[in-house]
Design an enzyme around this catalytic site. Sequence first.
Site, PDB file in Angstrom:
ATOM      1  N   HIS A  68      48.755  21.634  80.777  1.00  0.00           N
ATOM      2  CA  HIS A  68      48.005  22.552  81.645  1.00  0.00           C
ATOM      3  C   HIS A  68      46.661  22.979  81.051  1.00  0.00           C
ATOM      4  CE1 HIS A  68      49.563  25.432  78.795  1.00  0.00           C
ATOM      5  NE2 HIS A  68      48.733  26.328  79.292  1.00  0.00           N
ATOM      6  N   HIS A  83      41.458  25.365  81.221  1.00  0.00           N
ATOM      7  CA  HIS A  83      42.815  25.811  81.553  1.00  0.00           C
ATOM      8  C   HIS A  83      43.030  25.623  83.049  1.00  0.00           C
ATOM      9  CE1 HIS A  83      46.227  28.496  82.167  1.00  0.00           C
ATOM     10  NE2 HIS A  83      46.418  28.456  80.858  1.00  0.00           N
TER      11      HIS A  83
END
Length: 157
Positions: A68, A83
Amino acid sequence: MSIFRKCHKAATLNIAVPVSGEIIDIADVPDPVFAGKHMGPGFAVAPVSGDFTSPIDGIVMFVAPTLHAVGLRADNGAEILVHVGIDTVKLKGDGFTAHVNEGDTVRTGDLLLSVDLDSIRPRVPSMISPVVVTDAAEFTISERSKDPTSVLSVTTG
């Protein structure tokens, strides 16, 4: 405390938008850690594409085991975190494909991650994706509103 090894060269770094979508002020990210700039200053993007590319020329310092997030280090030493979404760590990599590994050299626009937005979007609070300078205290950060290909400028000093 830095999450990357230090290696600085004097230079200005322009940080590009890593994914197609609407640019969002970091203060408007629906996560208090990012919105409060606890990870560092930056910006965010509400993605309309699942292709996340490198916002800088640099080295891949880490790819999160859950895919992620990717950490990058530029030649001037700036540490950039890309992110994807909010609370996406809980998906444990489901819906994510990494195209880079730790230690890889990347150029702006190189594919970092592919994300299945349709699969992930209903399972997380938000797909708004922060891009932050994690070692900002060592740099001068400024917005680059005149350059449509970059959002922030990071300069040593």
